[in-house]
Motif scaffolding. Structure first.
Motif, short mmCIF file in Angstrom:
data_model
loop_
_atom_site.label_atom_id
_atom_site.label_comp_id
_atom_site.label_asym_id
_atom_site.label_seq_id
_atom_site.Cartn_x
_atom_site.Cartn_y
_atom_site.Cartn_z
N ASP A 142 73.13 15.77 -58.04
CA ASP A 142 73.75 15.89 -56.71
C ASP A 142 75.27 15.86 -56.83
OD1 ASP A 142 71.32 16.02 -55.46
OD2 ASP A 142 71.43 14.06 -54.50
N LEU A 145 76.72 19.08 -58.49
CA LEU A 145 76.72 20.24 -57.59
C LEU A 145 77.77 20.08 -56.49
CD1 LEU A 145 72.86 20.80 -57.36
CD2 LEU A 145 74.52 22.35 -58.43
N VAL A 157 74.75 28.91 -55.64
CA VAL A 157 74.42 28.26 -56.91
C VAL A 157 73.29 29.04 -57.56
CG1 VAL A 157 73.47 26.17 -58.00
CG2 VAL A 157 75.15 25.97 -56.15
N SER A 159 70.25 28.76 -60.43
CA SER A 159 69.43 27.90 -61.28
C SER A 159 68.44 28.79 -62.02
CB SER A 159 68.70 26.86 -60.42
OG SER A 159 67.91 26.01 -61.22
N LEU A 170 70.27 17.81 -53.17
CA LEU A 170 70.77 19.01 -53.81
C LEU A 170 70.00 19.29 -55.10
CD1 LEU A 170 74.64 18.73 -53.30
CD2 LEU A 170 72.93 19.81 -51.85
N VAL A 174 67.64 22.93 -56.32
CA VAL A 174 67.79 23.82 -57.47
C VAL A 174 66.62 23.72 -58.44
CG1 VAL A 174 70.31 23.95 -57.33
CG2 VAL A 174 69.26 22.12 -58.67
N VAL A 191 70.68 29.33 -52.88
CA VAL A 191 70.31 29.02 -54.26
C VAL A 191 69.51 30.19 -54.80
CG1 VAL A 191 69.01 27.50 -55.79
CG2 VAL A 191 70.32 26.52 -53.89
N ILE A 214 73.62 26.25 -63.13
CA ILE A 214 73.11 25.00 -63.69
C ILE A 214 71.91 25.28 -64.57
CG2 ILE A 214 71.79 24.53 -61.56
CD1 ILE A 214 72.14 21.52 -62.21
#
Length: 481
Positions: A142, A145, A157, A159, A170, A174, A191, A214
């Motif tokens: 969390d 991010l 974002v 993933s 968060l 992801v 996402v 990430i």
């Protein structure tokens, strides 16, 4: 390299205050757990012979008090016990901390925080020179991010499919499998997910709207998939070109698990943000950290909002005392080197077992002491979990890939202890083979394989088998009387 670790693979001596349990006492504990905590969890654990209690926790595992059997902990709570169960040096650090301080206030300065933070960033890859504290892995993700979103001012974002990053807000957003997200949506918007180890797919999804990419250097819950060097290096180049923050989730891979203190070191690549937790607390006191580079965007964001992330238990004075001792113990015992050597030994033995069982094992993969065995069918994961538990090995199949058994032994394991675990795995496969003449032909019937791979059906079936087992044991005990 300084070797060892545990004095022997035999069970530790009886600890005071931890008596053995009779069947009636065990049933009472299970009943009370079901009533006051989680009935579904009991059903899930019982299906795999994992409804066990931990006593006499030491070094490589624990003793199951009902049977008195020593259990090798090959899961280590997804990597919480890298320095071993109840490590005496780390335990002493906890006792010393308790005698001199309490958790402290997250708002105030602390020598314990400073000493640990300084030591950790000095050991971190690249120019990760600063950190925030977190209470655990999900909170660390969390924080990571939030830092990327806040510093870039961007909304998106990226993933990866089957990624696992935790169960908090968060972090949950992801996770790369719908199973974890579907009951809690809508979650964080914007996402995007791409296949792991597919650089081209990431490139297609990335843009100047992307705040962060990430990844886990090794996907754990997805079934121990190791990131390829070209993929990681390509991500670094992509992020540099578009001003994107590259985040490494090293909650499971950190603190020596892969044979380096952090998995990033295998690639010669430094992320912009690195989140770690689990073994940072030595299995004795929780802690977590988010390491980051100090760029102009980050500095500007933190000047505007220095308290963007507060953790009331992460980075406590007690936790930092313990975490510093964990780092010192990793160095003292050369645990990164041991993870590389014992991991290579373990994987080689498993490759030999695979060659003996081509109709059961599809692949062996991993790095350091983060190893996965992938079976041909999903239902084989729960079957092996059951067979291993009966042989004295506590292991778990992957949540995102039930056909993969994860092995994450303590990094203190010796050559002889690896051999013992391998022997149990061989025996477990022989046990599973006795059931396969029924299961494999049935799996060829249209629709049956889907049922066999269904987790709910597996849970019901294995609980039914456990009930039959209990009846058989009751009858046998009656005859003996």
């Amino acid at each position: 390299m300084q070797k060892h670790f545990t004095d022997s693979p035999s069970p530790p001596p009886e600890a005071p205050g931890e008596p053995s349990l009779g069947p009636d006492e065990k049933r009472d504990i299970v009943k009370r757990f079901s009533k006051h905590l989680n009935r579904g969890q009991i059903r899930y654990l019982r299906a795999g012979h994992l409804d066990i209690l931990e006593s006499r926790r030491k070094a490589l595992g624990f003793t199951e008090p009902e049977s008195g059997r020593f259990m090798f902990d090959c899961f280590t709570s997804a990597g919480c016990f890298n320095v071993g169960r109840s490590n005496p040096i780390v335990r002493r650090a906890l006792e010393e901390a308790l005698s001199t301080c309490d958790m402290g206030s997250c708002h105030l300065l602390s020598e314990a925080k400073i000493r640990f933070a300084k030591t950790l960033v000095e050991k971190a890859p690249g120019d990760l020179t600063h950190l925030f504290f977190a209470a655990g892995g999900g909170e660390a993700i969390d924080c990571a991010l939030k830092l990327a979103l806040g510093a870039t001012g961007r909304p998106e974002v990226i993933s990866t499919i089957k990624a696992y990053h935790g169960h908090t807000g968060l972090a949950l957003s992801v996770n790369g499998k719908e199973h974890y997200r579907k009951y809690f949506e809508p979650l964080m918007p914007n996402v995007h997910v791409a296949p792991f180890n597919d650089l081209d797919a990431i490139k297609r999804a990335a843009s100047t709207k992307t705040a962060a990419i990430i990844i886990e250097p090794v996907q754990g819950e997805a079934g121990i998939h190791v990131a390829e060097a070209g993929y990681v290096q390509g991500l670094r180049t992509l992020c540099d070109g578009l001003g994107i923050f590259l985040i490494f989730d090293e909650v499971q891979t950190g603190f020596g698990r892969t044979g380096k203190l952090f998995a990033a070191e295998h690639y010669g690549v430094s992320p912009d943000i690195l989140a770690t937790a689990k073994s940072i607390g030595g299995g004795l006191f929780p802690n977590g950290a988010v390491l980051y580079k100090m760029s102009r965007d980050v500095e500007r964001f933190l000047d505007d909002w220095p308290a963007f992330h507060l953790s009331y238990s992460g980075g406590s004075d007690i936790g930092c005392h313990v975490s510093l001792a964990v780092l010192e113990e990793i160095d003292r015992l050369s645990l990164c080197d041991n993870a590389l050597e014992r991991g290579a030994q373990f994987r080689q033995a498993l490759v030999e077992i695979q060659a003996e069982n081509p109709g059961i094992i599809r692949e062996i993969r991993g790095i350091g002491l983060m190893v996965g065995i992938e079976y041909i069918h999903e239902f084989m994961g729960p079957m092996m979990s059951n067979a291993l538990a009966e042989g004295g090995v506590f292991a778990a199949y992957s949540g995102n890939a039930p056909q993969v058994m994860r092995f994450m032994l303590p990094l203190t394991v010796s050559r002889e202890e690896i051999d013992l675990v391998v022997d149990v795995i061989r025996q477990a496969i022989r046990t599973m083979k006795t059931l396969l003449p029924i299961a494999l032909p049935a799996a060829k019937i249209p629709g049956v394989l889907t049922l066999l791979n269904n987790e709910k059906i597996q849970t019901v079936t294995f609980n039914w088998l456990r009930n039959l087992e209990s009846v058989g044991q009751f009858i046998t005990q009656g005859r003996r009387r």
